[in-house]
Design an enzyme around this catalytic site. Structure first.
Site, mmCIF file in Angstrom:
data_model
loop_
_atom_site.group_PDB
_atom_site.id
_atom_site.type_symbol
_atom_site.label_atom_id
_atom_site.label_comp_id
_atom_site.label_asym_id
_atom_site.label_seq_id
_atom_site.Cartn_x
_atom_site.Cartn_y
_atom_site.Cartn_z
ATOM 1 N N TYR A 298 10.199 -51.449 32.915
ATOM 2 C CA TYR A 298 8.583 -51.615 32.500
ATOM 3 C C TYR A 298 8.120 -53.092 32.735
ATOM 4 O O TYR A 298 7.099 -53.010 33.194
ATOM 5 C CB TYR A 298 8.611 -51.180 30.951
ATOM 6 C CG TYR A 298 7.361 -50.829 30.442
ATOM 7 C CD1 TYR A 298 6.558 -49.611 31.053
ATOM 8 C CD2 TYR A 298 6.513 -51.447 29.745
ATOM 9 C CE1 TYR A 298 5.348 -49.121 30.713
ATOM 10 C CE2 TYR A 298 5.455 -51.023 28.962
ATOM 11 C CZ TYR A 298 4.762 -49.832 29.787
ATOM 12 O OH TYR A 298 3.293 -49.522 29.336
ATOM 13 N N CYS B 151 -2.804 -51.240 27.570
ATOM 14 C CA CYS B 151 -1.353 -50.988 28.047
ATOM 15 C C CYS B 151 -0.987 -52.096 29.003
ATOM 16 O O CYS B 151 0.213 -52.348 28.765
ATOM 17 C CB CYS B 151 -1.248 -49.495 28.673
ATOM 18 S SG CYS B 151 -1.782 -48.185 27.612
ATOM 19 N N HIS B 152 -1.690 -52.343 30.059
ATOM 20 C CA HIS B 152 -1.107 -53.171 31.090
ATOM 21 C C HIS B 152 -2.398 -54.288 31.412
ATOM 22 O O HIS B 152 -2.143 -54.973 32.503
ATOM 23 C CB HIS B 152 -0.959 -52.597 32.213
ATOM 24 C CG HIS B 152 0.148 -51.581 32.030
ATOM 25 N ND1 HIS B 152 -0.092 -49.976 31.765
ATOM 26 C CD2 HIS B 152 1.534 -51.312 31.804
ATOM 27 C CE1 HIS B 152 1.023 -49.322 31.456
ATOM 28 N NE2 HIS B 152 2.028 -50.257 31.396
ATOM 29 N N GLY B 153 -3.287 -54.463 30.560
ATOM 30 C CA GLY B 153 -4.202 -55.352 30.537
ATOM 31 C C GLY B 153 -5.212 -55.445 31.835
ATOM 32 O O GLY B 153 -5.443 -56.438 32.251
#
Lengths: 423, 187
Positions: A298, B151-153
């Site tokens: 991830y 979640c991932h910016g």
């Protein structure tokens, strides 16, 4: 399939003789994990983890089949049926916690098993197929674990399904259509939950099948060993039973103590509390993370926040994440050194302990951290090292490293001077 | 009695097609087509089923959304953000040089003429599908005062254009039209 001095199976009574000419199953067991399998005499405890992984799979199948008797794969009742297992079903709490933590322990032992293979270069000729089949098992395990995590239909289940199937939407042209096909809709829903349940049930049996191939391929050259040199005579081996059945049995005891400690005293330690909130398609958890065993991958996925040439950041991240596992398939041909064991490879050993291991531990930590600085920058550095280690450093080491002289035989290494002085 | 004939068929003459090869290829081809046709339903059953595809469009009354406010609603089981832009947001969004954007779209590309204060987007981050924050009161709006995906910016600006982070494209604007002054039809 075995050494010439391997003991031959002789049926002891008339029934076994009758059986042996009709279905020689006892003969097969004898030759695979019995007296008939000569094994290097110097295997250390890192050689326990293959057998432990097998036990972990059995625990998962056993608890999983029972859980399936009480679980309902429908978005309306899935979450409640898991709570029903926890509260109403006799020992349901135990079976579910054992299954949850069993998954974590399966990954723990498999990761140790893989790193054993990396340190002792077990992937090298003539054991390439053992390594490749092992990686197939690893990929199947990841798919199975991911789909299993979706089944309780909590917040992390739902959003995990959305994010992971979203990976496929990054593929040019066919991506979005592929994602819809995988989900059976535009977003994870009943169709998704049902198919994941079906696949989560069947894949462990596929894994069991590939394990049979993995062991079959292993038994052609026989087990590797900590010196990495081949067996040269009968003196170098001992029969698998009772020597390694006993050693594996001891390791199993330790494994079960730790497994029970976690299952009974801290069953939710490795889980995420958000998965006890029912799935809500309108609200993403503030900090969405997969299960711990996916964290290194991830982190690699999230490290790509920039476009490179014409490739968008999203596709880069997905390619890097899948690439980080796929490149392991090429490992037998990237590491050209004829010496297997890290004990006799001074430079390789340093990069293993001070490069690869800290890099993967760091990636694991970063995969669980929020998507902000300095974690993003650190993920980029660690990801860069990961790829450089396998694609640049390892091939270069195998070209320039001068290995320490190997012992003449396994027996010499055991009964002569200790290994440490040789290294 | 057919001896000479069989011999000819087995050996063939020059580049001639042999009878037995023809039968082999024909049989395997036939079986291959059959296998392909059998696989089709096995693969196709995974696609969205008829009830999932038969999704009606939705109508939303937006009269209660104040200037500067946004609401979340659901369409095709996916979140939809309806945002009433402030004059300042409209002005600033128009000023952005679209050549600098990852997914170049002007303010006008994303809104309806005459109803340009209404921004309607899917609430699905184009990275990996999380719901960005910024629609509800008190949520983080990101560095460009629009939406932020936790979640991932990924940071989106006030009209949902990607400005920073891993998402490749702007938040998707679905097909929509105003059926009356205050009711919008999506889909």
């Amino acid at each position: 399939m075995s050494f010439p001095w391997a003991k031959q199976y002789t049926p002891e009574n008339d029934f076994m003789k009758w059986m042996d000419t009709r279905l020689p199953l006892p003969r097969m067991v004898y030759n695979v994990v019995g007296v008939g399998y000569p094994t290097p005499r110097n295997l250390n405890y890192f050689w326990n983890f293959g057998a432990l992984a097998g036990v972990a799979l059995v625990i998962q199948i056993l608890t999983g089949v029972i859980l399936a008797m009480h679980y309902a794969a429908n978005v309306g009742v899935a979450f409640d049926s898991v709570e029903h297992i926890m509260r109403n079903v006799n020992y349901g709490w135990f079976l579910r916690y054992a299954h949850m933590n069993g998954a974590s322990f399966f990954f723990i032992v498999v990761y140790i098993h893989i790193f054993r293979g990396l340190f002792y270069s077990s992937y090298k000729a003539p054991r390439e197929m053992v390594w490749l089949l092992g990686l197939v098992i690893f990929l199947l395990m990841m798919a199975t674990a991911f789909m299993g995590y979706v089944l309780p239909w909590g917040q992390m289940s739902f959003w995990g399904a959305k994010v992971i199937t979203g990976l496929f939407s990054a593929i040019p042209l066919v991506g979005p259509a592929l994602q819809e096909w995988l989900l059976g809709g535009f977003s994870p829903d009943n169709a998704t939950l049902n198919r994941f349940f079906s696949l989560h049930f069947v894949l462990p049996f596929v894994i069991a099948g590939v394990i049979i191939l993995h062991i079959w391929a292993l038994h052609i050259p026989g087990s590797s060993n900590p010196t990495g040199i081949e067996v040269k005579g009968e003196q170098d081996t001992v029969p698998f039973h009772p020597y390694y059945t006993a050693k594996d049995g001891f390791g199993l005891g330790i494994f079960l103590i730790l497994f029970c400690a976690l299952t009974f005293f801290s069953p939710n330690l490795l889980g995420h509390p958000d998965n006890y909130i029912p799935a809500n398609e309108l609200s993403t958890p503030a900090h969405i993370v997969p299960e711990w065993y996916f964290w290194p991958f991830y982190a690699i996925l999230r490290a790509f926040t920039f476009d490179f040439l014409f490739i968008p950041a999203k596709l880069l991240g997905v390619l890097a994440m899948f690439g980080s596992i796929l490149l392991l398939f090429f490992l037998p041909w990237l590491d050209k050194s004829p010496v297997r064991s890290g004990h006799y490879r001074p430079i390789f050993r340093k990069f293993f302990w001070f490069g690869l291991i800290p890099c993967i531990v760091l990636l694991g930590y970063l995969g669980g951290a929020p998507a902000e600085e300095p974690y993003v920058m650190l993920s980029q550095l660690a990801s860069a090292y990961y790829f450089a280690h396998f694609l640049i450093i390892l091939p270069l080491i195998s070209m320039f490293e001068k290995p320490v002289p190997l012992p003449n035989s396994i027996t010499e290494s055991v009964t002569g001077k200790p290994l440490e002085t040789a290294a | 009695m057919a001896e000479p004939e069989v011999k000819e068929a087995v050996e063939g003459e020059g580049g001639e097609v042999r009878r037995r090869d023809f039968i082999n290829i024909a049989a395997v081809s036939f079986a291959g087509v059959g296998a392909g046709v059998t696989v089709l339903p096995l693969v196709s059953q995974m696609s969205p089923s008829a009830d999932v595809l038969a999704l009606a469009s939705i109508e939303v009354d937006v009269s209660s959304i104040e200037v500067g406010q946004a609401i979340k609603t659901s369409w095709r089981k996916q979140p939809i953000f309806i945002r009433n832009l402030t004059p300042k947001e409209i002005e600033e969004s128009k000023k952005v040089d679209i050549a600098d954007l990852r997914d170049p779209q002007s303010f006008e590309d994303r809104t309806l003429p005459g109803k340009e204060n209404w921004l309607i987007t899917l609430g699905v981050c184009t990275h990996l599908g999380c719901v960005p924050l910024g629609a509800a009161q008190g949520e983080i709006k990101g560095e460009y005062d629009g939406y932020f995906c936790p979640c991932h910016g990924s940071h989106y600006d006030a009209v949902g254009r990607i400005r920073k982070g891993p998402a490749p494209t702007n938040l998707e604007v679905p097909e929509f039209s105003f059926v009356s002054d205050t009711v919008v039809k999506i889909g």
